[in-house]
Scaffold this motif. Sequence first.
Motif, PDB file in Angstrom:
ATOM      1  N   VAL A  54      -3.741 -37.304 -14.244  1.00  5.89           N
ATOM      2  CA  VAL A  54      -2.919 -37.254 -12.885  1.00  5.89           C
ATOM      3  C   VAL A  54      -3.697 -37.980 -11.823  1.00  5.89           C
ATOM      4  N   ALA A  55      -5.086 -38.084 -11.780  1.00  2.00           N
ATOM      5  CA  ALA A  55      -5.658 -38.375 -10.931  1.00  2.00           C
ATOM      6  C   ALA A  55      -5.552 -39.946 -10.553  1.00  2.00           C
ATOM      7  N   THR A  56      -5.390 -40.625 -11.705  1.00  4.15           N
ATOM      8  CA  THR A  56      -4.997 -42.009 -11.695  1.00  4.15           C
ATOM      9  C   THR A  56      -3.760 -42.169 -10.756  1.00  4.15           C
ATOM     10  N   GLY A  57      -2.798 -41.399 -10.973  1.00  5.35           N
ATOM     11  CA  GLY A  57      -1.506 -41.476 -10.195  1.00  5.35           C
ATOM     12  C   GLY A  57      -1.846 -41.132  -8.721  1.00  5.35           C
ATOM     13  N   TYR A  58      -2.469 -40.152  -8.447  1.00  8.52           N
ATOM     14  CA  TYR A  58      -2.949 -39.913  -7.168  1.00  8.52           C
ATOM     15  C   TYR A  58      -3.700 -41.022  -6.474  1.00  8.52           C
ATOM     16  N   GLY A  59      -4.674 -41.568  -7.427  1.00  4.48           N
ATOM     17  CA  GLY A  59      -5.348 -42.809  -6.503  1.00  4.48           C
ATOM     18  C   GLY A  59      -4.459 -43.882  -6.259  1.00  4.48           C
ATOM     19  N   VAL A  60      -3.435 -44.195  -7.110  1.00  2.00           N
ATOM     20  CA  VAL A  60      -2.524 -45.297  -6.837  1.00  2.00           C
ATOM     21  C   VAL A  60      -1.716 -44.758  -5.639  1.00  2.00           C
ATOM     22  N   GLY A  61      -1.281 -43.552  -5.763  1.00  5.87           N
ATOM     23  CA  GLY A  61      -0.302 -43.150  -4.362  1.00  5.87           C
ATOM     24  C   GLY A  61      -1.021 -43.201  -3.147  1.00  5.87           C
ATOM     25  N   ALA A  62      -2.437 -42.893  -3.254  1.00  5.29           N
ATOM     26  CA  ALA A  62      -3.427 -43.012  -2.114  1.00  5.29           C
ATOM     27  C   ALA A  62      -3.513 -44.442  -1.475  1.00  5.29           C
ATOM     28  N   PHE A  63      -3.545 -45.561  -2.419  1.00  4.22           N
ATOM     29  CA  PHE A  63      -3.632 -46.885  -2.213  1.00  4.22           C
ATOM     30  C   PHE A  63      -2.337 -47.192  -1.694  1.00  4.22           C
ATOM     31  N   LEU A  64      -1.130 -46.890  -1.979  1.00  2.00           N
ATOM     32  CA  LEU A  64       0.201 -47.291  -1.591  1.00  2.00           C
ATOM     33  C   LEU A  64       0.353 -46.638  -0.328  1.00  2.00           C
ATOM     34  N   PHE A  65      -0.015 -45.731  -0.014  1.00  2.00           N
ATOM     35  CA  PHE A  65      -0.047 -45.116   1.512  1.00  2.00           C
ATOM     36  C   PHE A  65      -0.668 -45.760   2.284  1.00  2.00           C
ATOM     37  N   LEU A  66      -1.908 -46.147   1.980  1.00  2.00           N
ATOM     38  CA  LEU A  66      -2.944 -46.874   2.824  1.00  2.00           C
ATOM     39  C   LEU A  66      -2.437 -48.158   3.097  1.00  2.00           C
ATOM     40  N   LEU A  67      -1.676 -48.820   2.090  1.00  2.00           N
ATOM     41  CA  LEU A  67      -1.305 -50.200   2.139  1.00  2.00           C
ATOM     42  C   LEU A  67      -0.023 -49.981   3.007  1.00  2.00           C
ATOM     43  N   SER A  68       0.986 -49.297   2.995  1.00  2.00           N
ATOM     44  CA  SER A  68       1.911 -49.023   3.909  1.00  2.00           C
ATOM     45  C   SER A  68       1.497 -48.838   5.285  1.00  2.00           C
ATOM     46  N   SER A  69       0.468 -48.190   5.677  1.00  2.00           N
ATOM     47  CA  SER A  69       0.069 -47.943   6.970  1.00  2.00           C
ATOM     48  C   SER A  69      -0.481 -49.522   7.578  1.00  2.00           C
ATOM     49  N   GLU A  70      -1.313 -50.104   6.692  1.00  2.00           N
ATOM     50  CA  GLU A  70      -1.897 -51.289   7.106  1.00  2.00           C
ATOM     51  C   GLU A  70      -0.783 -52.195   7.356  1.00  2.00           C
ATOM     52  N   SER A  71       0.093 -52.256   6.385  1.00  2.00           N
ATOM     53  CA  SER A  71       1.240 -53.289   6.468  1.00  2.00           C
ATOM     54  C   SER A  71       2.288 -53.028   7.832  1.00  2.00           C
ATOM     55  N   LEU A  72       2.437 -51.833   8.037  1.00  2.00           N
ATOM     56  CA  LEU A  72       3.288 -51.338   9.060  1.00  2.00           C
ATOM     57  C   LEU A  72       2.632 -51.842  10.575  1.00  2.00           C
ATOM     58  N   LEU A  73       1.279 -51.594  10.540  1.00  2.00           N
ATOM     59  CA  LEU A  73       0.773 -51.935  11.814  1.00  2.00           C
ATOM     60  C   LEU A  73       0.329 -53.338  11.941  1.00  2.00           C
ATOM     61  N   MET A  74       0.207 -54.075  10.820  1.00  2.00           N
ATOM     62  CA  MET A  74       0.217 -55.651  10.803  1.00  2.00           C
ATOM     63  C   MET A  74       1.429 -56.190  11.128  1.00  2.00           C
TER      64      MET A  74
END
Length: 190
Positions: A54-74
């Motif tokens: 399950v940690a792999t899914g959590y790691g990918v999820g964390a990356f996707l939320f971080l990517l969403s935050s950065e994409s929104l701001l940019m």
Amino acid sequence: MGEGKGSTLVHLLVIVLSLTAFGFSIAAERRRSTGTLHKDEATNQTYCVYQSDVATGYGVGAFLFLLSSESLLMGVTKCMCLGRPLTPGSNRAWTIIYFVSSWMTYLVASACLIAGAKKNAYHTKYRNMVLADNFSCESLRKGIFVAGAVFTVATMILNVYYYMYFTKATSQTARKTNRTSSTVGMTGHV
């Protein structure tokens, strides 16, 4: 939108998405895969048995939320390259400093989260009995997801400051200086 404050909704979304990525990073660290060494009596080979992945899914999820935050701001700031020009001054300088810093921390956080998820998903299988003495089950080193979480928070803080100074630098009017006479003589002396 207030003078130089920026949109409260953008601030809130960047913070919520980044904190969600932080939470997923911590959850991934706590649920890292670990393996236990077992021996197959029929074939006399050793192998690893891993718990849930399950940690792999959590790691990918964390990356996707971080990517969403950065994409929104940019997307909102048009990556500082397009849209209204920045007014010269200290706000412009701070905007550029926070922009570069936030991208650097974002890249480090993303690398930690993606590398952690990839390494956590990797599982060793079988080994021959001869090599069983030196055999250990591959698992992710402690702290990779924590590093991703720390850099995620740093990225969030830098993004908030970047957006704050960006709105100040784009909402100010440029000051034009009028000089009536020059103090430097442009004629030659003989």
